[in-house]
Design an enzyme around this catalytic site. Structure first.
Site, PDB file in Angstrom:
ATOM      1  CG  HIS A  55      -2.102  -0.684   1.218  1.00  0.00           C
ATOM      2  ND1 HIS A  55      -2.963  -1.198   2.143  1.00  0.00           N
ATOM      3  CD2 HIS A  55      -2.611  -1.803   0.003  1.00  0.00           C
ATOM      4  CE1 HIS A  55      -3.960  -2.170   1.713  1.00  0.00           C
ATOM      5  NE2 HIS A  55      -3.671  -2.401   0.453  1.00  0.00           N
ATOM      6  CB  CYS A  90      -0.691  -4.592 -17.498  1.00  0.00           C
ATOM      7  SG  CYS A  90      -1.657  -5.704 -17.348  1.00  0.00           S
TER       8      CYS A  90
END
Length: 567
Positions: free
Chosen positions: A205, A502
């Protein structure tokens, strides 16, 4: 290891960690200390218990106010939706009845102080996470969230807080043993020019927040290196997020060399390797259409290679209504660029939990299970199709049957909404090993393919993406993953179906020649990575790319891959 002499502390010195977020930054080093709060166990007299409970409620309220203010600030800025969603998750944790009922109940029953009880409850939550989820990526993030929230609440209880990184008025490179998501979210990128932490990963995060703010980030140092870093607190530092290098006391010539390289490439340099080499495109990933303005300004003509539509739900704290989706998708359709933009269907599951909906499934299987939600999204796409063309990517397919089902549902919605079926171009995301081996059938139902390298590597190797992995997997791909990427690209090339990549590998400049050699046509990356990738592209030629690609296909170990990529 002995103390560093004063003379050594003034000399240029380089320490190497692992690159997490690319970019170059220069500033004074600021070492954030570990929390000095020591939680003591106190037994309270009965008449003080209710006062202690009120003190705990006040600390919770102040903590919620902190997070709500940060979330509101993030929601109001372009490109910060992911930050807002992480802070929203922190708010949900801190609102959990367990943190009120269990703590208050224990304070009353045992007559213990709030700091001690709260710390004990949070410790039990952390233990249960470790026991159930082991060292998965999800568990690592959740544990970091728990630490972050604990420090905030206990800081309010003890009336002690770390200085805010949003209040700095000088250029700083921030060093911390464990940099928390909320600390990164509070950082002012105008002055905070880089993050360095003892431990960290590209999928954490904290990394997501750092990337959204375009703040370079380097992590993962040995204990010996970190001890030496501590001695340089307050010195001038140059951070290189591409190479993972931290240069203390950089000479003027060193600084000039770095910034000359960074400014050598115009943001609009054509991405053509050479006249005989097929074009390889760099497209941008976004989580909200409010990022389109900055993409257009900073990278004119750049296509949106991946609109991660599920982040609409994270930002809102609920699933978006059809009307809200139509507005977003229409803006994506109308965004002027060099190619057709790509929308990925909702990709919920595992670490991306849909608000208020629990399910064991993920990606397209989650969508097929939640048919009403899928049909709502397809309805919005059908309405947006009246305005122009759009590529739509189906996430995490296992085989062609799932693609057929989704397309059938879409045809029904197109007829109901008077949409234009021909304006929607369907693609499939290859991120599960079964899809690799079913690629022939999947290609029959797809107009383009996107390789999701994060999940493909994780599921192929049966491991977490986090730092608990053995060997060099977090620096280089395993030979099996390289061969799978080549297999998919080669089969697609036979059918003249474009392949994009990706995930973390797409943004790794060391892997660029491999992708070019494999015939990949597009790399979909976060916007901050585009500039450094363009710089790398200028130094490549097709013959060298093809040669390296062939050598990598013969590699048998991590070590051989690492050696080839760093020659």
């Amino acid at each position: 290891m002995g103390a560093t002499s004063q003379k050594e502390l003034q000399q240029e010195f380089v320490i190497v960690g692992e690159p997490v977020v690319p970019g170059i930054g220069l500033g004074k080093s600021l070492l954030l200390g570990k929390s000095s709060l020591r939680i003591r166990e106190l037994t309270l007299p009965q008449e003080e218990v209710e006062h202690e409970i009120n003190r705990y409620y006040k600390a919770l309220k102040e903590s919620r106010s902190d997070l709500a203010a940060l979330e509101k600030k993030a929601k109001g800025k372009q490109g910060y939706q992911e930050i807002a969603s992480i802070l929203q998750a922190h708010l949900e944790i801190i609102k959990d009845p367990l943190l009120t009922e269990e703590v208050v109940k224990t304070i009353r029953k045992d007559r213990k102080n709030a700091e001690f009880v709260f710390s004990s409850v949070m410790g039990e939550i952390e233990k249960s996470l470790c026991a159930v989820q082991k060292t998965t990526a999800i568990a690592v993030d959740r544990i970091q969230d728990i630490h972050d929230i604990s420090n905030r609440v206990i800081g309010h209880l003890c009336c002690q807080h770390k200085s805010s990184l949003g209040e700095s008025d000088q250029n700083l490179i921030v060093f911390s043993e464990e940099l928390t998501p909320s600390e990164a979210a509070n950082a002012n990128p105008k002055y905070i020019r880089g993050f360095v932490s003892l431990e960290g990963s590209k999928t954490s995060h904290t990394a997501i927040v750092s990337l959204a703010k375009n703040i370079p980030y380097v992590a993962n140092f040995s204990a010996e290196s970190w001890q030496r870093i501590r001695e340089y607190n307050g010195n001038l530092v140059l951070i290189n997020g591409e190479k993972g290098e931290i240069t203390f006391n950089p000479k003027l010539s060193t600084i000039q060399a770095y910034y000359r390289k960074q400014s050598a490439v115009s943001m609009t340099v054509p991405i053509q390797i050479e006249k005989t080499q097929p074009l390889i495109s760099l497209s941008a990933q976004i989580v909200g259409v409010d990022e389109l303005g900055s993409i257009s300004r900073e990278f004119p003509g750049t296509t949106i290679g991946l609109f991660r539509s599920e982040f609409m739900a994270f930002s809102l704290g609920r699933l978006p209504f059809v009307e809200e989706q139509v507005a977003e998708y229409t803006k994506l359709v109308q965004f002027s660029c060099s190619d057709i933009n790509v929308l990925r269907l909702f990709d919920f599951g595992e670490d991306k939990v849909c608000p208020f909906i629990a399910s064991a499934h993920r990606s397209v299987r989650w969508l097929l299970e939640q048919e009403t939600i899928l049909r709502g999204q397809l309805q919005a796409i059908a309405i947006a199709s009246r305005q122009g063309k759009l590529k739509v990517l189906i996430p995490g397919v296992l085989d062609a049957s799932e693609i057929i089902l989704v397309k059938q549902m879409f045809q029904e919605e197109v007829q109901l909404q008077n949409g234009i079926s021909e304006n929607i171009i369907w693609g499939s995301m290859i991120e599960i090993p079964s899809a690799v081996w079913m690629i022939e059938e999947i290609l029959q139902e797809s107009s383009f393919i996107a390789l999701g390298t994060n999940d493909l590597a994780q599921y192929t190797l049966g491991m977490s993406r986090e730092r608990s992995l053995p060997g060099n997997w977090k620096q280089v791909p395993h030979p099996s993953v390289i061969r799978m990427i080549h297999y998919v690209a080669a089969r697609a090339k036979q059918r003249n179906i474009p392949v994009s990549v990706c995930g973390e590998m797409a943004g790794d400049h060391l892997l660029l020649p491999m992708f070019i050699g494999f015939g990949v046509r597009e790399l979909s990356v976060v916007a901050p990575a585009i500039h450094s990738l363009k710089m790398r592209l200028l130094a490549l030629n097709s013959k060298e790319c093809s040669r390296l690609a062939k050598q990598l296909l013969r590699a048998r170990t991590y070590e051989e891959v690492h050696k080839l990529l760093n020659m």
